[in-house]
Design a protein around this motif. Structure first.
Motif, PDB file in Angstrom:
ATOM      1  N   GLU A   1      17.581  71.710   5.242  1.00 24.23           N
ATOM      2  CA  GLU A   1      16.372  71.541   6.056  1.00 24.23           C
ATOM      3  C   GLU A   1      15.192  70.967   5.286  1.00 24.23           C
ATOM      4  OE1 GLU A   1      18.166  74.273   5.659  1.00 24.23           O
ATOM      5  OE2 GLU A   1      18.717  75.177   7.586  1.00 24.23           O
ATOM      6  N   LEU A   2      15.345  70.810   3.989  1.00 24.60           N
ATOM      7  CA  LEU A   2      14.277  70.262   3.154  1.00 24.60           C
ATOM      8  C   LEU A   2      14.619  68.854   2.691  1.00 24.60           C
ATOM      9  CD1 LEU A   2      13.462  73.234   0.731  1.00 24.60           C
ATOM     10  CD2 LEU A   2      12.027  72.372   2.590  1.00 24.60           C
ATOM     11  N   SER A   3      13.574  68.126   2.259  1.00 21.18           N
ATOM     12  CA  SER A   3      13.806  66.826   1.630  1.00 21.18           C
ATOM     13  C   SER A   3      13.599  66.903   0.123  1.00 21.18           C
ATOM     14  CB  SER A   3      12.846  65.775   2.216  1.00 21.18           C
ATOM     15  OG  SER A   3      13.069  65.626   3.608  1.00 21.18           O
ATOM     16  N   SER A   4      12.969  67.958  -0.359  1.00 22.76           N
ATOM     17  CA  SER A   4      12.679  68.092  -1.788  1.00 22.76           C
ATOM     18  C   SER A   4      13.585  69.128  -2.425  1.00 22.76           C
ATOM     19  CB  SER A   4      11.215  68.494  -1.993  1.00 22.76           C
ATOM     20  OG  SER A   4      10.367  67.469  -1.533  1.00 22.76           O
ATOM     21  N   GLN A   5      13.638  69.082  -3.759  1.00 28.71           N
ATOM     22  CA  GLN A   5      14.442  70.024  -4.519  1.00 28.71           C
ATOM     23  C   GLN A   5      13.560  70.632  -5.609  1.00 28.71           C
ATOM     24  OE1 GLN A   5      15.371  66.540  -4.547  1.00 28.71           O
ATOM     25  NE2 GLN A   5      16.218  66.920  -2.502  1.00 28.71           N
ATOM     26  N   PHE A   6      14.007  71.779  -6.114  1.00 26.83           N
ATOM     27  CA  PHE A   6      13.295  72.486  -7.187  1.00 26.83           C
ATOM     28  C   PHE A   6      14.311  72.769  -8.280  1.00 26.83           C
ATOM     29  CE2 PHE A   6       9.713  73.284  -4.367  1.00 26.83           C
ATOM     30  CZ  PHE A   6      10.314  73.245  -3.121  1.00 26.83           C
ATOM     31  N   TYR A   7      13.903  72.566  -9.543  1.00 26.97           N
ATOM     32  CA  TYR A   7      14.852  72.743 -10.650  1.00 26.97           C
ATOM     33  C   TYR A   7      14.384  73.835 -11.591  1.00 26.97           C
ATOM     34  CZ  TYR A   7      17.051  68.526  -9.014  1.00 26.97           C
ATOM     35  OH  TYR A   7      17.698  67.607  -8.221  1.00 26.97           O
ATOM     36  N   GLU A   8      15.380  74.473 -12.180  1.00 29.05           N
ATOM     37  CA  GLU A   8      15.127  75.517 -13.168  1.00 29.05           C
ATOM     38  C   GLU A   8      14.671  74.824 -14.445  1.00 29.05           C
ATOM     39  OE1 GLU A   8      18.732  77.593 -13.998  1.00 29.05           O
ATOM     40  OE2 GLU A   8      17.743  79.501 -14.294  1.00 29.05           O
ATOM     41  N   VAL A   9      13.475  75.189 -14.907  1.00 24.93           N
ATOM     42  CA  VAL A   9      12.985  74.536 -16.128  1.00 24.93           C
ATOM     43  C   VAL A   9      12.976  75.493 -17.317  1.00 24.93           C
ATOM     44  CG1 VAL A   9      11.702  72.714 -14.969  1.00 24.93           C
ATOM     45  CG2 VAL A   9      10.615  74.928 -15.357  1.00 24.93           C
ATOM     46  N   GLU A  10      12.959  76.778 -17.015  1.00 26.93           N
ATOM     47  CA  GLU A  10      13.183  77.811 -18.023  1.00 26.93           C
ATOM     48  C   GLU A  10      14.124  78.773 -17.350  1.00 26.93           C
ATOM     49  OE1 GLU A  10       8.592  78.304 -19.178  1.00 26.93           O
ATOM     50  OE2 GLU A  10       9.823  80.105 -19.484  1.00 26.93           O
ATOM     51  N   ARG A  11      14.800  79.626 -18.128  1.00 20.92           N
ATOM     52  CA  ARG A  11      15.811  80.494 -17.509  1.00 20.92           C
ATOM     53  C   ARG A  11      15.184  81.300 -16.372  1.00 20.92           C
ATOM     54  NH1 ARG A  11      20.385  83.621 -20.845  1.00 20.92           N
ATOM     55  NH2 ARG A  11      20.587  81.512 -21.591  1.00 20.92           N
ATOM     56  N   GLY A  12      15.681  81.093 -15.182  1.00 19.16           N
ATOM     57  CA  GLY A  12      15.236  81.850 -14.014  1.00 19.16           C
ATOM     58  C   GLY A  12      13.976  81.340 -13.369  1.00 19.16           C
ATOM     59  N   LEU A  13      13.298  80.354 -13.964  1.00 15.19           N
ATOM     60  CA  LEU A  13      12.041  79.855 -13.399  1.00 15.19           C
ATOM     61  C   LEU A  13      12.223  78.436 -12.854  1.00 15.19           C
ATOM     62  CD1 LEU A  13       9.064  80.844 -15.706  1.00 15.19           C
ATOM     63  CD2 LEU A  13       9.693  81.776 -13.490  1.00 15.19           C
ATOM     64  N   TYR A  14      11.856  78.254 -11.605  1.00 14.88           N
ATOM     65  CA  TYR A  14      12.002  76.958 -10.946  1.00 14.88           C
ATOM     66  C   TYR A  14      10.642  76.282 -10.837  1.00 14.88           C
ATOM     67  CZ  TYR A  14      16.765  78.218  -9.754  1.00 14.88           C
ATOM     68  OH  TYR A  14      18.102  78.560  -9.830  1.00 14.88           O
ATOM     69  N   GLN A  15      10.680  74.961 -10.948  1.00 15.74           N
ATOM     70  CA  GLN A  15       9.432  74.192 -10.900  1.00 15.74           C
ATOM     71  C   GLN A  15       9.342  73.416  -9.605  1.00 15.74           C
ATOM     72  OE1 GLN A  15       8.251  72.109 -14.525  1.00 15.74           O
ATOM     73  NE2 GLN A  15       7.551  70.368 -13.298  1.00 15.74           N
ATOM     74  N   GLU A  16       8.109  73.315  -9.088  1.00 19.68           N
ATOM     75  CA  GLU A  16       7.853  72.539  -7.877  1.00 19.68           C
ATOM     76  C   GLU A  16       7.528  71.097  -8.241  1.00 19.68           C
ATOM     77  OE1 GLU A  16       5.337  76.121  -5.665  1.00 19.68           O
ATOM     78  OE2 GLU A  16       4.316  74.465  -6.695  1.00 19.68           O
ATOM     79  N   PRO A  17       7.958  70.138  -7.419  1.00 18.76           N
ATOM     80  CA  PRO A  17       7.425  68.781  -7.574  1.00 18.76           C
ATOM     81  C   PRO A  17       5.997  68.767  -7.048  1.00 18.76           C
ATOM     82  CG  PRO A  17       8.880  68.891  -5.672  1.00 18.76           C
ATOM     83  CD  PRO A  17       8.898  70.248  -6.297  1.00 18.76           C
ATOM     84  N   PRO A  18       5.216  67.763  -7.371  1.00 17.81           N
ATOM     85  CA  PRO A  18       3.823  67.741  -6.919  1.00 17.81           C
ATOM     86  C   PRO A  18       3.685  67.721  -5.399  1.00 17.81           C
ATOM     87  CG  PRO A  18       4.184  66.101  -8.639  1.00 17.81           C
ATOM     88  CD  PRO A  18       5.533  66.629  -8.266  1.00 17.81           C
ATOM     89  N   TRP A  19       4.732  67.287  -4.689  1.00 18.13           N
ATOM     90  CA  TRP A  19       4.631  67.139  -3.242  1.00 18.13           C
ATOM     91  C   TRP A  19       5.276  68.292  -2.471  1.00 18.13           C
ATOM     92  CZ3 TRP A  19       7.063  63.595  -6.507  1.00 18.13           C
ATOM     93  CH2 TRP A  19       8.444  63.758  -6.625  1.00 18.13           C
TER      94      TRP A  19
END
Lengths: 345, 349
Positions: free
Chosen positions: B247-265
Motif C-alpha cells: 500500500e506504500l510507494s516508499s521503503q524504509f531501511y535498517e541503518v543500525e541494528r533494529g533502527l529504520y531510517q525514513e526517506p525525506p519524503w
C-alpha cells in the motif's frame, strides 16, 4: 462397567437441568463474578440467565439431544471448556453426560463460574471438576473440546489415537434481510446482536441486505436505531484495548468504503462488496446483494465459519445457509433448540 | 524538510479528498475539513484494510500503469494499490536505496551483482516487492540475465545458480552482491541448506523484508540475521531489514541494528491504537505512515504494525533523518467468547 441406558442418560440430563434451575434461581450471587470475567454489564448477564440458559427444553428437544448422543456412548467424557459464552457449559455438560456415565470437566481458566456452579449444584460423584487436568493423562473415552481452532489442534495432538475428539470451534452468525424485511425484523435482529455483547458463535456479525445500496443503508440506519434503544436497557460492557483497536480499524475502513452509524455501545457499517468484517462487541456490517446469486457469492467464502443463519424469509435463508448451519428466525439466533450441539460443523 | 513536508502533505490530502471518494467520506466521518489542514498529522489516515474493500485511487482504474496486490486472506480478499506513474515509485525506490541500502558498497554508481530469492516480474506481476527488486537489478545491477537474478523458478529456489554466481563473483574479485528477498524466502533457503556456506564477495549485503515464518518454523529477526551472516560469510551488520508494504510507494531501511531510517519524503509516526492520537517519542504505538510518493492513492496510511520512534538528538529536530524501531504486529483482540476472532477470519489461507 455401568450400562449407560437411554433411561440413565435422560435421567442424568434432567438432573443437570434441575441443578441449572437452582443455579439460575440464585443468579444474582454469580453476577458480580460473571461481570468481572466476561466484561458484560449486570443487565446483560441477567439477560443471559433469563433468555439464553436452556432451563426448560421441550420433550421433543430432549429426545433430539439424546438421539444426537446415542451413538457415541463412552465410558467417560472429558469436557475441555474455553472461549465460550458464559451459559455454554450447561449444554456442553448435558451432551457429555448424555454420552457417558462419568464426566470430567476442565473449566475455562478465564471463566469457570457456571461450570463450577453446575457441578456443585449437581453434587454427583459422576460429574467432577478437574481444573488442572493434564491432557496427556487422558487415555480412554471421548473428549469434547470447545475453543479456537488452535486450541483444538493442541488438544488433538495431546491425545492418543484411541481417544475420540469432538471439537467445537469458534464461528459466527449471519443474517439475511430480504426485500420484505420490516423494522420489526430489524428490531429482532438487534435482539440477536445484544446477548453476550455479540461474542458468541451464534452472534450475527454480518447482514446481507437484498436490494440496492440505498435500501441496505436504510436498514443499517434502522439497525443502528434499534441497537441504540437496546443499549439503554442492556448497556454494552467495556471493550478491551484490543477490541477498541479493532473497532477503530473497522469504523475507519467502513467509513472509507461506505457509511457508518455509531452509537454509545455499538456501530453499524454499510458498504458494497467486498465484505468488510467487523469485530465483535456489537459491531455489525451490512452489505447489499442485488439478487440471490450475488448473496450466494458473498456467503460462500464464509460458509465454514457460519454456525447459524437467520432471516425474515425462511425459504431464502435456507437457500443461502450452508448445509451444516442452523437456520433460525430473526430474534432467535442466540436461542437454538436444546437438541444437540449448538455447532453442527 | 519539515515545513515543505507538511505543506505538500496537506495539498495531497486536499487533492485525495476531492478525487478519492472514500477519502472524502473518511474525512467527513472524522469531522476533518481538508481545506483547513495545515499539519500532515491532522489528516485522517486510511486503514490498510480499505485497500481490500474499496478503490484507493484518484483516477479511473484504466489510468493505472500498474496495480500491486497484497497476498490473499482466508476470505480471498486482496488489497489493490494502483499506480498511475510507476516512474515516481521507481525513482524513489532507487534513490533511497542508493542512499542507505547500497551506500558504500561500490565506488560511485558502479554496478552490483543483484540476486533475488523470489520470482521474476513475469511470474509475479502484481508484487510490489518483485517490481522494486527488478528495478534494483536493472538500475543498480551488473546486467546479469534474469535467470541469474530471479532464483525462484516454479516454486523452487535455484540454490545451485546462486552458488555459481557467487563463486564467479568471488573468483573475479567482485562486484559485491546484493541478495534480496522476503524473510520467509530466506527461512526456506536456510532450511534447504545443511552446513553449506554460500560465500559472498567482500562488501556484499543481504536485504530481507517481512515476517519470519517458514515451512517448519518461525524464526526471530536476530536469529535470522545471525544465520544469514554465517551462511553468506558477511558481518551481521550487512544483513539489512527493509520495511515496506504493497500500500506504500516508499521503503524504509535498517541503518543500525533494529533502527529504520525514513526517506525525506516519508514519515512514520507512532499513534495510540484506540484513539489514533500521536504518542510521545520513545513510546510504543502503531505506525501511521505518511508517504508523499503515494500521490494517487492515500498519502497517510494507518497500519497495525507496532513501532517506537527514536527522538532526534537535542537540537537536531528537523535537521536530520528520523529513525524508528519495528516491534512486530499488534496482536488481535483476545477472544472473550466463541465468536470467531478477526485474526482467525482474516489470516492468510
Amino acid at each position: 462397567m455401568i450400562r449407560w441406558t437411554a433411561a440413565h442418560r435422560r435421567d442424568a440430563v434432567e438432573r443437570l437441568l434441575k441443578a441449572a434451575r437452582a443455579v439460575a434461581a440464585r443468579a444474582s450471587d454469580l453476577t458480580p463474578s460473571l461481570m468481572r470475567v466476561t466484561g458484560l454489564t449486570a443487565p446483560v448477564v441477567d439477560l443471559g440467565f433469563q433468555r439464553h440458559l436452556e432451563l426448560h427444553p421441550t420433550p421433543t428437544e430432549m429426545d433430539a439431544l439424546l438421539a444426537a448422543t446415542a451413538a457415541s456412548v463412552a465410558p467417560v467424557v472429558t469436557v475441555i471448556l474455553s472461549a465460550n459464552v458464559f451459559v455454554a457449559p450447561l449444554r456442553a455438560l448435558a451432551l457429555a453426560w448424555a454420552s457417558a456415565p462419568k464426566v470430567v470437566v476442565r473449566p475455562s481458566r478465564r471463566d469457570p463460574i457456571l461450570a463450577e456452579a453446575l457441578v456443585a449444584a449437581c453434587g454427583d460423584a459422576s460429574l467432577t471438576l478437574a481444573p488442572g487436568l493434564d491432557l496427556g493423562a487422558i487415555s480412554e473415552g471421548e473428549v469434547h473440546a470447545y475453543g479456537r481452532d488452535e486450541t483444538l489442534r493442541t488438544v488433538r495432538a495431546s491425545l492418543p489415537p484411541s481417544v475420540r475428539l469432538r471439537g467445537h470451534g469458534t464461528g459466527m452468525g449471519l443474517a439475511i434481510l430480504g426485500p420484505e424485511a420490516t423494522p420489526a425484523h430489524v428490531a429482532a435482529l438487534a435482539d440477536d446482536v445484544v446477548p453476550f455483547d455479540q461474542r458468541g458463535c451464534l452472534s450475527p456479525r454480518l447482514v446481507v441486505a437484498m436490494g440496492p445500496v440505498a435500501r441496505a443503508e436504510a436498514l443499517a440506519e434502522e439497525l443502528h436505531r434499534a441497537l441504540g434503544e437496546r443499549n439503554l436497557r442492556w448497556p454494552r460492557g467495556l471493550l478491551e484495548a484490543g477490541e477498541q483497536t479493532e473497532a477503530r480499524r473497522y469504523l475507519d475502513a467502513a467509513a472509507f468504503a461506505g457509511v457508518t452509524f455509531a452509537g454509545d455501545g455499538h456501530a453499524v457499517g454499510c458498504a458494497p462488496a467486498p465484505l468488510l468484517m467487523p469485530p465483535s462487541g456489537r459491531h455489525v456490517h451490512v452489505v447489499p446483494a442485488a439478487n440471490l446469486d450475488e448473496a450466494r457469492a458473498l456467503v460462500a467464502p464464509l460458509a465454514r465459519y457460519l454456525v447459524t443463519v437467520g432471516g425474515d424469509d425462511v425459504d431464502v435463508t435456507r437457500q443461502l445457509a450452508p448445509p451444516h448451519a442452523r437456520v433460525a428466525p430473526l430474534g432467535a439466533l442466540q436461542r437454538p433448540p436444546f437438541d444437540g450441539p449448538v455447532d453442527r460443523r | 524538510m519539515p515545513e515543505a513536508f507538511d505543506a505538500l502533505a496537506c495539498d495531497l490530502a486536499r487533492f485525495q479528498a476531492r478525487h478519492v471518494p472514500g477519502y472524502g467520506r473518511l474525512c467527513r466521518a472524522r469531522g476533518v475539513d481538508p481545506g483547513s489542514l495545515t499539519r500532515a498529522g491532522d489528516a485522517p489516515a486510511v486503514p490498510t484494510d480499505a485497500f481490500k474493500v474499496a478503490s484507493v485511487f484518484a483516477f479511473p482504474p484504466s489510468s493505472a500503469q500498474v496495480t500491486f496486490r497484497t497476498s490473499g486472506t482466508t476470505l480471498g480478499q486482496r488489497g489493490e494499490h494502483r499506480v498511475r506513474d510507476v516512474e515516481t515509485y521507481d525513482r524513489g525506490a532507487v534513490a533511497f536505496a542508493r542512499r542507505t541500502l547500497t551506500a558504500g558498497m561500490t565506488a560511485g554508481d558502479a554496478p552490483l551483482g543483484v540476486a533475488v530469492l523470489g520470482p521474476s516480474p513475469e511470474r509475479a506481476p502484481d508484487s510490489s516487492l518483485t517490481h522494486m527488486l527488478s528495478e534494483f537489478a536493472s538500475r543498480l545491477g551488473d546486467g546479469a540475465p534474469p535467470g541469474d537474478v530471479f532464483l525462484l523458478q516454479d516454486g523452487v529456489l535455484d540454490l545451485g545458480r546462486l552458488d555459481e554466481r557467487c563463486a564467479r563473483a568471488l573468483a573475479a574479485g567482485g562486484p559485491p552482491m546484493l541478495v534480496c528477498g522476503a524473510a520467509f524466502a530466506f527461512v526456506h533457503f536456510l532450511e534447504g541448506l545443511d552446513d553449506v556456506v554460500v560465500r559472498l564477495p567482500p562488501g556484499s549485503r543481504v536485504m530481507q523484508t517481512g515476517g519470519f515464518k517458514g515451512r517448519s518454523r518461525e524464526v526471530d529477526g536476530e536469529t535470522l540475521r545471525r544465520e544469514l551472516a554465517r551462511v553468506f560469510a558477511i558481518p551481521p551488520s550487512d544483513v539489512v531489514g527493509e520495511y515496506g508494504m504493497t500500500e506504500l510507494s516508499s521503503q524504509f531501511y535498517e541503518v543500525e541494528r533494529g533502527l529504520y531510517q525514513e526517506p525525506p519524503w516519508a514519515r512514520v509516526c507512532a499513534v495510540d491504537p484506540q484513539t489514533l492520537a500521536p504518542v510521545p517519542d520513545g513510546t510504543e504505538g502503531i505506525a501511521r505512515v505518511e508517504d508523499l510518493l503515494n500521490v494517487d492513492s492515500a498519502f497517510a496510511l494507518q497500519t497495525a504494525d507496532l513501532v517506537r520512534i527514536h527522538a532526534p538528538a537535542d537540537g537536531q529536530e528537523g535537521k536530520g533523518p528520523r529513525h524508528f524501531e519495528l516491534l512486530g504486529r499488534q496482536p488481535g483482540a483476545t477472544p472473550r467468547g466463541c465468536s470467531i476472532a478477526l485474526d482467525e477470519l482474516l489470516g492468510s489461507p
